[in-house]
Design a protein around this motif. Structure first.
Motif, PDB file in Angstrom:
ATOM      1  N   UNK A   1       0.823  -1.209   0.000  1.00  0.00           N
ATOM      2  CA  UNK A   1       0.000   0.000   0.000  1.00  0.00           C
ATOM      3  C   UNK A   1       0.858   1.260   0.000  1.00  0.00           C
ATOM      4  N   UNK A   2       1.990   1.232   0.702  1.00  0.00           N
ATOM      5  CA  UNK A   2       2.889   2.388   0.692  1.00  0.00           C
ATOM      6  C   UNK A   2       3.483   2.608  -0.696  1.00  0.00           C
ATOM      7  N   UNK A   3       3.790   1.497  -1.401  1.00  0.00           N
ATOM      8  CA  UNK A   3       4.339   1.629  -2.748  1.00  0.00           C
ATOM      9  C   UNK A   3       3.292   2.114  -3.749  1.00  0.00           C
ATOM     10  N   UNK A   4       2.010   1.905  -3.421  1.00  0.00           N
ATOM     11  CA  UNK A   4       0.936   2.291  -4.336  1.00  0.00           C
ATOM     12  C   UNK A   4       0.274   3.610  -3.953  1.00  0.00           C
ATOM     13  N   UNK A   5       0.743   4.230  -2.882  1.00  0.00           N
ATOM     14  CA  UNK A   5       0.018   5.388  -2.363  1.00  0.00           C
ATOM     15  C   UNK A   5       0.086   6.602  -3.283  1.00  0.00           C
ATOM     16  N   UNK A   6       1.080   6.662  -4.182  1.00  0.00           N
ATOM     17  CA  UNK A   6       1.180   7.828  -5.056  1.00  0.00           C
ATOM     18  C   UNK A   6       0.814   7.496  -6.500  1.00  0.00           C
ATOM     19  N   UNK A   7       0.206   6.309  -6.702  1.00  0.00           N
ATOM     20  CA  UNK A   7      -0.192   5.983  -8.078  1.00  0.00           C
ATOM     21  C   UNK A   7      -1.314   6.924  -8.533  1.00  0.00           C
ATOM     22  N   UNK A   8      -1.382   7.139  -9.804  1.00  0.00           N
ATOM     23  CA  UNK A   8      -2.402   8.032 -10.360  1.00  0.00           C
ATOM     24  C   UNK A   8      -3.791   7.472 -10.107  1.00  0.00           C
ATOM     25  N   UNK A   9      -4.775   8.344 -10.157  1.00  0.00           N
ATOM     26  CA  UNK A   9      -6.150   7.909  -9.956  1.00  0.00           C
ATOM     27  C   UNK A   9      -6.539   6.854 -10.980  1.00  0.00           C
ATOM     28  N   UNK A  10      -6.044   6.978 -12.179  1.00  0.00           N
ATOM     29  CA  UNK A  10      -6.316   5.966 -13.198  1.00  0.00           C
ATOM     30  C   UNK A  10      -5.007   5.682 -13.926  1.00  0.00           C
ATOM     31  N   UNK A  11      -4.447   4.462 -13.685  1.00  0.00           N
ATOM     32  CA  UNK A  11      -3.214   4.066 -14.366  1.00  0.00           C
ATOM     33  C   UNK A  11      -3.603   3.506 -15.719  1.00  0.00           C
ATOM     34  N   UNK A  12      -3.049   4.080 -16.772  1.00  0.00           N
ATOM     35  CA  UNK A  12      -3.432   3.636 -18.101  1.00  0.00           C
ATOM     36  C   UNK A  12      -2.204   3.237 -18.901  1.00  0.00           C
TER      37      UNK A  12
END
Length: 499
Positions: free
Chosen positions: A90-101
């Protein structure tokens, strides 16, 4: 640097926010083949950055694929480990964009993480299934058997702490899980030790042409073999020199305890003398209950962690210890695997483990990430052999200590360290050499005495005795005949006339 690998931008940002400046040795070795989609067999001690070594390539690969249910399963032996891995993800994913495309614009949903573990609400877990699932074997197998989780969407399987799971009796459960996940294209198996519990045999059944990576505790003795171009050939990464099983800055100490009561006194003395964050390991829940009651009577504060506790109780105990509310934790071996707890300075073995591998996993709770740490073992007379076996397995000496007025030294009870035994008469070819005489010239010649020479020594000559006896009997018979003839002369004359 992490930017040397083909990682998405949001992952690099997360890594920077977490303060990870340089990849650890295990990450440097695992990331390239894992990003290529290769199967991996990894042998690495705890505290070497193994979790991020498989989480980073998993997230990087999933970020380029459309969402379709559960796509990755990470198997852990305990609930705490599953929750810990979920937290790191979850820490590694916390700054992912709202929609990863993707480049084609196919992916529109972010990657999610959830847990499927025992001791938690099944209904809530079914409703919150995500792209990445961190699970324990029993609960995951239940979900698969009841059709609550679609196995055909799973593309990646990670089996972490494999030796611990096999030792805990999960071999059949894991085998059943792998048989159901028929559509997976990548499997990675990690274990702190590869030589025990049949890990290699199990790995051959679940991995396809794996890259093998073996890492020492200090991360210094590494060499990677390039993948072979032949189909079905396994690429290997082999450690050069001896593989260290314990952290480089770890110290081992041991104290002799004559009884359980003396164990309590020694432990209390050490805990009150050295103020530090520490974990005390016991073998059974009964010992945990006894030790908890004893320390409470001494006015000490601590948290307890055992397998029989509810998930809520276990989570609360870990939170208290992690947040610094208490600096002491009492635990059974449920906590000896993979728990990433910062600043643990001391590990106490109230009960010395009978298996050397368990000693290594307990010791892995301290001296993590290059820090210093100490493992203290309380050893009873019946455990001297187990202590020496641990030293041979880890290839590390354990310092024997004593506390004046409290416990005897090992030498006083006749338990010398193997290196302290006097070997002045040791033969270099094995065994012991006989003590040589001071002056060989003065030695008398030794006469060899054979059994056959002693066979009739001091015994009579039976043949001569028989001959002598026969002669004596003949003389006696002749004498008797002559005597009869002299007593009756008329009879003799009559006999003569008849003739």
């Amino acid at each position: 640097m992490f930017d040397e690998f083909a990682l998405p931008g949001f992952l690099l940002d997360a890594v920077a926010q977490l303060g990870w400046e340089e990849p650890t040795p295990i990450q440097k070795l695992v990331l390239p083949p894992a990003l290529e989609g290769r199967d991996v067999l990894g042998g690495a001690p705890t505290g070497t950055g193994k979790s991020a070594a498989f989480l980073l390539p998993i997230i990087a690969r999933l970020a380029q694929r459309p969402r379709q249910g559960v796509q990755c399963i990470i198997l852990e032996p305990t609930r705490e480990l599953a929750e810990q891995i979920s937290s790191v993800a979850q820490k590694l994913l916390q700054v992912q964009d709202e929609a990863i495309s993707a480049a084609e614009g196919e992916i529109t949903e972010p990657i999610g993480v959830a847990t499927v573990i025992g001791g938690a609400d099944r209904v809530r877990q079914r409703e919150n299934l995500a792209t990445i699932i961190c699970a324990t074997p029993g609960r995951l197998l239940e979900f698969l058997q009841k059709g609550w989780l679609e196995p055909k969407t799973v593309e990646i399987l990670i089996i972490d702490e494999a030796d611990r799971m096999l030792d805990m009796g999960f071999r059949d459960d894991i085998a059943a899980i792998t048989r159901k996940l028929t559509e997976r294209y990548q499997t990675m198996l990690f274990s702190a030790t590869l030589e025990g519990f049949g890990v290699r045999d199990f790995a051959r059944n679940v991995l396809n042409n794996p890259v093998e990576i073996i890492l020492g505790a200090n991360g210094s003795n590494l060499a990677a073999a390039a993948a072979s171009g032949e189909e079905g050939a396994a690429a290997e990464a082999v450690a050069t020199g001896a593989v260290e099983k314990l952290p480089e800055l770890l110290q081992g100490r041991a104290y002799y305890a004559a009884s359980d009561l003396q164990k309590d006194k020694i432990l209390l003395h050490l805990l009150t003398t050295v103020k530090a964050r520490a974990i005390v390991f016991v073998r059974t829940k009964d010992h945990l209950a006894h030790l908890s009651a004893f320390l409470k009577r001494q006015g000490m504060s601590f948290a307890t962690l055992k397998g029989e506790s509810s998930q809520l109780e276990r989570t609360a105990a870990l939170r208290r210890f992690r947040d610094g509310e208490v600096n002491l934790m009492l635990a059974t071996d449920v906590a000896s695997r993979g728990l990433d707890i910062d600043d643990v300075e001391y590990v106490y073995n109230y009960d010395l483990p009978q298996q050397s591998e368990i000693y290594v996993h307990r010791a892995g709770r301290t001296a993590r990430a290059g820090a210093k740490g100490v493992v203290v073992s309380l050893v009873m007379a019946t455990e001297f052999t187990a202590l020496e076996r641990i030293e041979r397995y880890t290839q590390r000496p354990i310092e024997r200590r004593a506390i004046k007025g409290l416990c005897a030294s090992f030498a006083e009870v006749g338990a010398n360290h193997p290196s302290e035994k006097k070997r002045s008469r040791a033969n270099p070819h094995g065994g012991f050499a006989k003590k040589a005489a001071a002056n060989k010239d003065e030695q008398k010649p030794r006469k060899k005495v054979r059994l056959r020479d002693k066979k009739n020594k001091g015994k009579p000559d039976f043949a001569a005795k028989r001959a002598k006896k026969a002669a004596r009997l003949q003389e006696q018979a002749l004498a008797a005949s002559a005597q009869d003839s002299s007593k009756d002369p008329s009879a003799s004359a009559a006999d003569a006339a008849k003739e």
